[in-house]
Design a protein around this motif. Structure first.
Motif, short mmCIF file in Angstrom:
data_model
loop_
_atom_site.label_atom_id
_atom_site.label_comp_id
_atom_site.label_asym_id
_atom_site.label_seq_id
_atom_site.Cartn_x
_atom_site.Cartn_y
_atom_site.Cartn_z
N SER A 89 0.81 -1.22 0.00
CA SER A 89 0.00 0.00 0.00
C SER A 89 0.84 1.26 0.00
CB SER A 89 -0.93 0.01 1.22
OG SER A 89 -0.18 0.04 2.42
N GLY A 90 2.18 1.10 0.13
CA GLY A 90 3.06 2.26 0.12
C GLY A 90 3.08 3.01 1.42
N GLU A 91 2.63 2.39 2.49
CA GLU A 91 2.59 3.04 3.80
C GLU A 91 3.19 2.10 4.84
OE1 GLU A 91 -1.37 4.18 4.63
OE2 GLU A 91 -1.54 5.58 2.95
N ILE A 92 4.50 2.20 5.01
CA ILE A 92 5.15 1.36 6.01
C ILE A 92 4.77 1.87 7.40
CG2 ILE A 92 7.37 0.72 7.03
CD1 ILE A 92 6.82 -0.81 4.58
N SER A 93 4.17 0.99 8.17
CA SER A 93 3.72 1.38 9.50
C SER A 93 4.89 1.42 10.46
CB SER A 93 2.66 0.39 10.02
OG SER A 93 2.36 0.65 11.37
N GLU A 94 4.88 2.38 11.36
CA GLU A 94 5.94 2.49 12.36
C GLU A 94 5.85 1.37 13.40
OE1 GLU A 94 3.47 5.76 15.06
OE2 GLU A 94 5.49 6.19 14.39
N PHE A 95 4.73 0.65 13.37
CA PHE A 95 4.55 -0.44 14.33
C PHE A 95 5.05 -1.78 13.78
CE2 PHE A 95 1.16 2.66 15.25
CZ PHE A 95 1.50 2.98 16.55
N ILE A 96 5.62 -1.77 12.56
CA ILE A 96 6.20 -3.00 12.02
C ILE A 96 7.42 -3.37 12.86
CG2 ILE A 96 7.36 -4.04 10.04
CD1 ILE A 96 4.39 -3.71 9.65
N PRO A 97 7.50 -4.57 13.42
CA PRO A 97 8.64 -4.95 14.27
C PRO A 97 9.95 -4.87 13.51
CG PRO A 97 6.83 -6.52 14.52
CD PRO A 97 6.47 -5.64 13.36
N SER A 98 10.96 -4.30 14.14
CA SER A 98 12.28 -4.17 13.50
C SER A 98 12.94 -5.52 13.30
CB SER A 98 13.18 -3.26 14.36
OG SER A 98 13.32 -3.81 15.67
N SER A 99 12.53 -6.54 14.06
CA SER A 99 13.13 -7.86 13.94
C SER A 99 12.79 -8.53 12.61
CB SER A 99 12.69 -8.75 15.10
OG SER A 99 11.28 -8.84 15.17
N LEU A 100 11.82 -8.00 11.87
CA LEU A 100 11.50 -8.55 10.56
C LEU A 100 12.54 -8.17 9.50
CD1 LEU A 100 7.63 -7.96 10.37
CD2 LEU A 100 8.80 -10.14 10.55
N LEU A 101 13.27 -7.09 9.75
CA LEU A 101 14.25 -6.58 8.78
C LEU A 101 15.58 -7.31 8.94
CD1 LEU A 101 14.92 -4.45 6.59
CD2 LEU A 101 15.67 -2.95 8.45
N ILE A 102 16.06 -7.93 7.86
CA ILE A 102 17.38 -8.57 7.87
C ILE A 102 18.48 -7.53 7.68
CG2 ILE A 102 18.89 -10.19 6.67
CD1 ILE A 102 16.49 -11.85 5.98
N GLU A 103 18.30 -6.67 6.67
CA GLU A 103 19.33 -5.68 6.39
C GLU A 103 18.77 -4.59 5.48
OE1 GLU A 103 23.92 -5.42 4.58
OE2 GLU A 103 22.81 -7.32 4.59
#
Length: 235
Positions: A89-103
Motif C-alpha cells: 500500500s506504500g505506507e510502512i507502519s511504524e509499528f512494524i517490528p524491527s526484527s522482521l528486517l534482515i538488512e
C-alpha cells in the motif's frame, strides 16, 4: 527409537530372570523346591534397583541429546502479513517490528535497473521516490515459516540478492532442513496406567519467501528480465 528400547529393558530383565530359573530347574537331577535365602533375595532387589537407576540415568541423557529447538520469537503470523500489506500500500507502519528486517542496503543508481528473479525466491516490491537522488534503497525482510503457530523463521537459510552492473539478481535460496519429532508414552508406561495411546497430530505450517523492498529514484528505467513476484507499489 532409543526411548522404545529403554522402555523394553525392564521387561527383558524380568524375562532373563525367569529364563535363568527355568534352566536351573531343567539341569537339576531331582525336582527340588527353590528356596530364596535372605542374601539372594537382597541381591536380586539391589540389582533390580541399580538397574532401574541406570535406566533412569540413560533416559535422562538421551532426552538431553534430543531436545527440540526452542522458539523464542514474539512475532506472530499477523506481523508478517501486516508487513506485506504495508509495503504493497506504500505506507510502512511504524509499528512494524524491527526484527522482521534482515538488512538495509544502498546502491548507486544508474540510468536503468534490471531485476532478475528467475527462481521466484522473493517477493519484490518496487516503489518510486519523489526525487532523483541517484540512490537505490534496498530493504531485505526475512521469510516466514511457522510450525503449529510457532515462529521458526530464524531457522530458514537465506541468500541475499546480488547486485552487479546495474542488475539485481535474486539467487535460488538454499534448502533448509528442519526435523520435527513427536513423542508419546512408552508401551510399558501405558500398561501400568489407565491412559491409552495418544496419537500425535501432524500439525500445520505456513510459509512465504523473502521480501525485497526497493526505493528507486523516479528517473531510473526499470526492466524486469525473468521471474515473477514483482509488484510496483501504487500510492
Amino acid at each position: 527409537m532409543a526411548y522404545g528400547i529403554i522402555s523394553l529393558l525392564p521387561i527383558l530383565f524380568i524375562i532373563a530372570i525367569v529364563f535363568f530359573f527355568l534352566r536351573l530347574r531343567k539341569t537339576a537331577v531331582k525336582r527340588a523346591t527353590i528356596h530364596f535365602s535372605r542374601k539372594l533375595h537382597f541381591a536380586l532387589i539391589t540389582g533390580y534397583v541399580v538397574f532401574l537407576l541406570a535406566v533412569l540415568v540413560i533416559s535422562e541423557f538421551v532426552e538431553q541429546q534430543h531436545q527440540p529447538p526452542s522458539f523464542t520469537s514474539e512475532l506472530t503470523e499477523s506481523d508478517y502479513f501486516e508487513l506485506d500489506n504495508s509495503i504493497s500500500s506504500g505506507e510502512i507502519s511504524e509499528f512494524i517490528p524491527s526484527s522482521l528486517l534482515i538488512e538495509k542496503r544502498t546502491h548507486p543508481a544508474g540510468e536503468k535497473l534490471k531485476i532478475q528473479n528467475s527462481y521466484d525466491s522473493a517477493y519484490i516490491y518496487i516503489e518510486r521516490k519523489n526525487d532523483a537522488d541517484e540512490i537505490i534503497e534496498e530493504f531485505i525482510y526475512k521469510p516466514m515459516l511457522f510450525f503449529d503457530q510457532q515462529d521458526a523463521s530464524d531457522m530458514v537459510n537465506v541468500t541475499k540478492p546480488i547486485w552487479k552492473d546495474a542488475t539485481i539478481t535474486v539467487p535460488r535460496q538454499p534448502l533448509t532442513e528442519i526435523r520435527k519429532a513427536t513423542f508419546h508414552d512408552a508401551t510399558l508406561l501405558n500398561q501400568m496406567t489407565s491412559k491409552g495411546f495418544r496419537n500425535p497430530s501432524i500439525g500445520s505450517s505456513t510459509s512465504r519467501p523473502l521480501i525485497i523492498h526497493l526505493l528507486v529514484p523516479k528517473d531510473v528505467v526499470i526492466e524486469t528480465l525473468t521471474g515473477g513476484y514483482i509488484e510496483f507499489v501504487e500510492k
